[in-house]
Design a protein around this motif. Structure first.
Motif, mmCIF file in Angstrom:
data_model
loop_
_atom_site.group_PDB
_atom_site.id
_atom_site.type_symbol
_atom_site.label_atom_id
_atom_site.label_comp_id
_atom_site.label_asym_id
_atom_site.label_seq_id
_atom_site.Cartn_x
_atom_site.Cartn_y
_atom_site.Cartn_z
ATOM 1 N N ASN A 1 32.547 54.777 52.576
ATOM 2 C CA ASN A 1 33.603 55.081 53.549
ATOM 3 C C ASN A 1 34.943 54.498 53.112
ATOM 4 O O ASN A 1 35.992 55.128 53.260
ATOM 5 C CB ASN A 1 33.226 54.532 54.928
ATOM 6 N N LEU B 1 36.363 56.645 50.360
ATOM 7 C CA LEU B 1 36.900 57.897 50.886
ATOM 8 C C LEU B 1 38.291 57.673 51.471
ATOM 9 O O LEU B 1 39.218 58.452 51.221
ATOM 10 C CB LEU B 1 35.967 58.465 51.962
ATOM 11 N N LYS B 2 38.459 56.598 52.244
ATOM 12 C CA LYS B 2 39.752 56.284 52.839
ATOM 13 C C LYS B 2 40.791 56.000 51.756
ATOM 14 O O LYS B 2 41.961 56.375 51.883
ATOM 15 C CB LYS B 2 39.628 55.085 53.775
ATOM 16 N N GLN C 1 41.855 59.310 50.273
ATOM 17 C CA GLN C 1 42.718 60.025 51.210
ATOM 18 C C GLN C 1 44.116 59.423 51.246
ATOM 19 O O GLN C 1 45.109 60.145 51.339
ATOM 20 C CB GLN C 1 42.078 60.004 52.609
ATOM 21 N N LYS D 1 41.116 64.221 47.754
ATOM 22 C CA LYS D 1 40.030 64.573 48.658
ATOM 23 C C LYS D 1 38.710 64.043 48.114
ATOM 24 O O LYS D 1 38.575 63.764 46.935
ATOM 25 C CB LYS D 1 39.945 66.090 48.828
ATOM 26 N N GLY D 2 37.747 63.911 49.004
ATOM 27 C CA GLY D 2 36.434 63.442 48.592
ATOM 28 C C GLY D 2 35.395 63.872 49.604
ATOM 29 O O GLY D 2 35.714 64.074 50.778
ATOM 30 N N ILE E 1 32.071 62.633 51.416
ATOM 31 C CA ILE E 1 31.411 61.358 51.654
ATOM 32 C C ILE E 1 29.997 61.319 51.095
ATOM 33 O O ILE E 1 29.563 60.298 50.553
ATOM 34 C CB ILE E 1 31.412 61.014 53.170
ATOM 35 N N ILE F 1 30.249 60.823 47.367
ATOM 36 C CA ILE F 1 30.732 59.474 47.075
ATOM 37 C C ILE F 1 29.603 58.470 47.236
ATOM 38 O O ILE F 1 29.437 57.556 46.430
ATOM 39 C CB ILE F 1 31.913 59.100 47.999
#
Length: 222
Positions: free
Chosen positions: A156, A159-160, A163, A168-169, A171, A174
């Motif tokens: 998480n 991902l943040k 962003q 982009k990703g 989750i 990842i």
């Protein structure tokens, strides 16, 4: 060892880099991001079109790696210079990270980069973050920390981060990558990822960055 050293080890996504940067600034110490060394090495190998099977050439590049770090009082970023060129942005990409993780498992590379990393330990002190700082590179360091967090939380966070960088990703992908890298790092033959026996282990899953920094800072003060 002629200067005090604080090692901060742990898997990706636990906040090692940020904690190391803040503590280094607080103490007025030098900073070593060992992950950046391996990433920079991967870039150097790629730019020279060297095969990872060519161990002699890999050793030569590792031995002569021209690398420098620069912290900024008004920024959370740490600039990384390879051969005098700022490679900070490309260094942090997922692609570079994957290449570095694979190349870091090569014994001759780790051996050649060991001395290069130890050379960073100069007065007034050093904060070294990575995966084997407290177990191998600075095994006699007086201060050792091992940061950890759940794989879900680290995915998480990544991902943040992506962003925030305008990328982009997914989750689920990842998370798969995080777990795969954990397995690769902890099971490799040379310098596997694990806490040093005398390290302070901090689970950052539910802690704020300030809470983690406070614990690490207290260790150094004590």
């Amino acid at each position: 060892m002629n200067s005090p050293v604080l090692t901060i080890d742990g898997p990706s996504g636990v906040g090692k880099g940020t904690v190391a940067r803040v503590i280094a600034q607080q103490q007025g110490w030098h900073l070593l991001d060992s992950g950046a060394i391996y990433r920079a090495f991967a870039l150097a190998v790629e730019s020279r079109s060297i095969s990872i099977a060519d161990e002699k050439s890999l050793e030569e590049i590792a031995t002569n790696l021209d690398l420098a770090f620069k912290t900024h009082a008004d920024s959370e970023l740490v600039s990384v210079f390879l051969d005098g060129k700022d490679v900070s942005k490309v260094l942090r990409t997922e692609e570079t990270g994957e290449k570095a993780s694979k190349i870091a498992s090569i014994g001759v590379v780790r051996a050649a980069l060991l001395k290069r990393q130890q050379d960073f330990a100069t007065l007034p002190g050093l904060v070294a973050d990575g995966r084997d700082m407290g177990t191998v590179v600075f095994a006699n360091a007086p201060f050792k920390v091992y940061l950890t967090a759940s794989a879900d939380e680290r995915a998480n966070r990544r991902l943040k981060q992506l962003q925030a960088q305008g990328s982009k990703g997914i989750i689920s992908q990842i998370l798969v990558d995080v777990k795969a890298r954990d397995e690769r790092d902890s099971s490799r033959k040379h310098s596997p990822l694990k806490p040093a026996k005398d390290a302070l282990i901090i689970d950052t899953t539910t802690l704020s960055l300030d809470e983690v920094i406070a614990q690490v800072s207290e260790l150094v003060k004590a």
